[in-house]
Design a protein around this motif. Structure first.
Motif, PDB file in Angstrom:
ATOM      1  N   CYS A   1       0.723  -1.255  -0.068  1.00 31.91           N
ATOM      2  CA  CYS A   1      -0.036   0.138  -0.029  1.00 31.91           C
ATOM      3  C   CYS A   1       0.825   1.201  -0.048  1.00 31.91           C
ATOM      4  CB  CYS A   1      -0.821   0.019   1.228  1.00 31.91           C
ATOM      5  SG  CYS A   1      -1.546   1.476   1.501  1.00 31.91           S
TER       6      CYS A   1
ATOM      7  N   SER B   1       2.451   1.785  -3.425  1.00 32.40           N
ATOM      8  CA  SER B   1       1.658   2.430  -4.121  1.00 32.40           C
ATOM      9  C   SER B   1       1.317   3.841  -4.013  1.00 32.40           C
ATOM     10  CB  SER B   1       0.215   1.594  -4.146  1.00 32.40           C
ATOM     11  OG  SER B   1      -0.713   2.233  -4.885  1.00 32.40           O
ATOM     12  N   ALA B   2       0.932   4.307  -2.640  1.00 30.43           N
ATOM     13  CA  ALA B   2       0.768   5.583  -2.351  1.00 30.43           C
ATOM     14  C   ALA B   2       1.812   6.467  -2.851  1.00 30.43           C
ATOM     15  CB  ALA B   2       0.249   5.809  -0.917  1.00 30.43           C
TER      16      ALA B   2
ATOM     17  N   ARG C   1       2.670   6.433  -6.635  1.00 26.64           N
ATOM     18  CA  ARG C   1       1.976   7.332  -7.641  1.00 26.64           C
ATOM     19  C   ARG C   1       2.191   8.867  -7.594  1.00 26.64           C
ATOM     20  NH1 ARG C   1      -3.606   5.895  -4.572  1.00 26.64           N
ATOM     21  NH2 ARG C   1      -2.681   3.998  -4.383  1.00 26.64           N
TER      22      ARG C   1
ATOM     23  N   ASP D   1      -6.442   4.688  -9.434  1.00 23.54           N
ATOM     24  CA  ASP D   1      -6.481   3.436  -9.011  1.00 23.54           C
ATOM     25  C   ASP D   1      -7.268   2.356  -9.980  1.00 23.54           C
ATOM     26  OD1 ASP D   1      -5.451   3.969  -6.529  1.00 23.54           O
ATOM     27  OD2 ASP D   1      -7.500   3.984  -5.413  1.00 23.54           O
TER      28      ASP D   1
ATOM     29  N   ASN E   1      -8.936  12.043  -1.370  1.00 14.76           N
ATOM     30  CA  ASN E   1      -8.955  10.793  -1.963  1.00 14.76           C
ATOM     31  C   ASN E   1      -8.018  10.784  -2.723  1.00 14.76           C
ATOM     32  OD1 ASN E   1      -9.256   8.312  -3.371  1.00 14.76           O
ATOM     33  ND2 ASN E   1     -11.188   8.082  -2.183  1.00 14.76           N
TER      34      ASN E   1
ATOM     35  N   GLY F   1      -6.739   8.271  -4.645  1.00 16.88           N
ATOM     36  CA  GLY F   1      -7.066   7.271  -5.645  1.00 16.88           C
ATOM     37  C   GLY F   1      -7.369   7.822  -6.990  1.00 16.88           C
ATOM     38  N   HIS F   2      -7.305   9.153  -7.182  1.00 17.33           N
ATOM     39  CA  HIS F   2      -7.660   9.793  -8.587  1.00 17.33           C
ATOM     40  C   HIS F   2      -7.100  11.149  -8.410  1.00 17.33           C
ATOM     41  CE1 HIS F   2     -11.179   9.957  -6.030  1.00 17.33           C
ATOM     42  NE2 HIS F   2     -11.363   8.736  -6.407  1.00 17.33           N
TER      43      HIS F   2
ATOM     44  N   GLY G   1      -0.600   8.416   1.846  1.00 15.01           N
ATOM     45  CA  GLY G   1      -2.114   8.101   1.397  1.00 15.01           C
ATOM     46  C   GLY G   1      -2.978   9.300   1.839  1.00 15.01           C
TER      47      GLY G   1
ATOM     48  N   HIS H   1     -15.456   4.750  -8.445  1.00 16.18           N
ATOM     49  CA  HIS H   1     -14.532   4.290  -7.773  1.00 16.18           C
ATOM     50  C   HIS H   1     -15.085   3.341  -6.682  1.00 16.18           C
ATOM     51  CE1 HIS H   1     -10.601   5.134  -5.035  1.00 16.18           C
ATOM     52  NE2 HIS H   1     -10.724   3.650  -5.409  1.00 16.18           N
TER      53      HIS H   1
ATOM     54  N   HIS I   1     -13.550   1.023  -4.434  1.00 13.82           N
ATOM     55  CA  HIS I   1     -12.752   0.773  -3.268  1.00 13.82           C
ATOM     56  C   HIS I   1     -12.636  -0.584  -3.069  1.00 13.82           C
ATOM     57  CE1 HIS I   1     -12.110   4.984  -1.751  1.00 13.82           C
ATOM     58  NE2 HIS I   1     -13.431   5.194  -2.437  1.00 13.82           N
TER      59      HIS I   1
END
Length: 407
Positions: free
Chosen positions: A196, A199-200, A203, A216, A263, A265-266, A298, A369, A371
């Motif tokens: 995790c 990834s965070a 990106r 994501d 968020n 994730g995008h 994150g 999204h 999740h």
């Protein structure tokens, strides 16, 4: 005259009536309170209300109203399975991503677990971006190879979309020449949340070095993302707004939505953006591999850095002009038509939803999204009235959805 003497003057029947009404009133109040307490226990979302948004066209999140055409499953082209004629037994050695592979109109995805393939839902995410985002998709894997034999959905994706490219990403090299340089040596010591964290951090490092739209691998893209620039999305604890048919501009007043966090994730950032720089710098300064804490990177960190960098007391949907790059916080419904607290009930509804219902939910969103870290085990029913993936899949990731059994 005293109250007692007044009471004696009243007829006995009147006294009994007054006392009985008082008793009924107390019983009614007690019953209402009891019902309210039970409703809050068994239906915790019952008191959630929509924000009082004021809609104004100048803040439309998408300037092209034609981009918001309804999704019609009857117009989905029938695509015959092609896996039998493709060589899906191949294992492909991936080129290492480098600056020469970067381009301005790119969306990028990260798979940092080390596995050599994408599963069905992940392939659907990439395919939806290929179909709708108006961007070239770069899929970056920590693995040095791509194994097509692991997933037929992946095989379909690999052979049928020229605007999808796969690369190997070397994390140490990705972090090099960024404020996160050398951080991978600490991240690799973390067992519980290492993937995790990779990834965070990865990106944000990619965005800082190369720029682009990050997505994501549990997102289905609905519409073009080419106009989104230097933007990230709020995540609110309240439900995403429900927009009536008369509110056709899909816009809300600036600073009208409060949120506790961002968020990550995008988002889209141009290379060298100050926000990406500050996030990487903060993580590198504070990261402790001995902490068993997912939030060392994150949303928590992004939210904290945004407040510090832009001197914000709270997070709201605003655009901030800055010498280090403009910074826009988009309202939650841009990528989350269902807020996190309502994903299960909105995207896997108990009662059937038909195209008009789904379109009403998605009408002002650019993507959905899902999740998967929480809801990835919820099954795809293959009934388009009972879950959003079954409704969207045949239209937006048709080749991946041919192998929905992999979802």
């Amino acid at each position: 005259m005293s109250d007692k003497s007044k009471r004696k003057l009243l007829p006995l029947k009147v006294q009994r009536c007054i006392l009985s009404r008082k008793s009924d009133f107390h019983l009614t109040v007690s019953a209402v309170l009891l019902i309210g307490i039970l409703m809050m226990i068994f239906f915790p979302n019952i008191l959630e209300i929509n924000y009082p948004f004021k809609f104004i066209p100048i803040l439309n999140i998408d300037r092209n109203s034609n981009n918001f055409e309804p999704l019609n499953p009857l117009e989905t082209p029938s695509i015959l399975p092609a896996s039998e004629t493709l060589n899906c037994s191949r294992t492909i050695r991936l080129a290492k991503f480098a600056a020469e592979y970067s381009q301005q109109d790119q969306a990028f995805f990260l798979e940092t677990s080390g596995k050599s393939f994408l599963d069905g839902r992940q392939s659907c995410s990439v395919e939806s971006a290929a179909v709708k985002s108006s961007l070239v998709s770069k899929v970056l894997l920590k693995s040095q190879v791509l194994d097509l034999s692991k997933s037929k959905a992946l095989c379909e994706l690999y052979y049928n979309y020229g605007n999808v490219e796969f690369y190997h990403v070397d994390v140490a090299e990705l972090f090099r020449n960024t404020p996160a340089e050398g951080l991978e040596k600490r991240v690799e010591k973390v067992v519980a949340h290492g993937t995790c964290h990779y990834s965070a951090i990865g990106r944000m490092a990619f965005a800082y070095k190369y720029g682009g739209m990050y997505l994501d691998l549990d997102i289905i893209v609905l519409r073009s993302l080419a106009h989104i620039k230097n933007s990230i999305v709020l995540e609110s604890a309240k439900p995403a707004i429900s927009i009536s048919q008369s509110d056709m501009n899909c816009a809300i007043q600036e600073s009208s939505q409060r949120a506790q966090k961002i968020n990550n994730g995008h988002f889209h950032f141009e290379s060298g953006h100050q926000f990406a720089y500050e996030v990487l710098k903060y993580v590198n300064q504070t990261y402790d591999p001995n902490l068993n804490f997912r939030g060392q990177s994150g949303p928590i960190i992004c939210s904290r850095v945004a407040k510090q960098l832009y001197h914000l007391r709270e997070l709201r949907n605003v655009k901030i002009e800055s010498p280090g790059g403009d910074f826009t916080m988009l309202p939650d419904f841009s990528f989350m038509p269902a807020s996190f607290s309502r994903i299960k009930e909105e995207l896997w509804p108990r009662r059937p939803r038909y195209p008009t219902d789904w379109n009403n939910l998605f009408r002002c969103s650019l993507a959905v999204h899902f999740h998967s870290n929480v809801f990835g085990s919820v099954k795809v029913t293959q009934d388009p009235t009972l879950d959003a993936i079954s409704f969207l899949g045949p239209m937006l990731c048709p080749r991946s959805y041919l192998h929905v059994n992999e979802f």
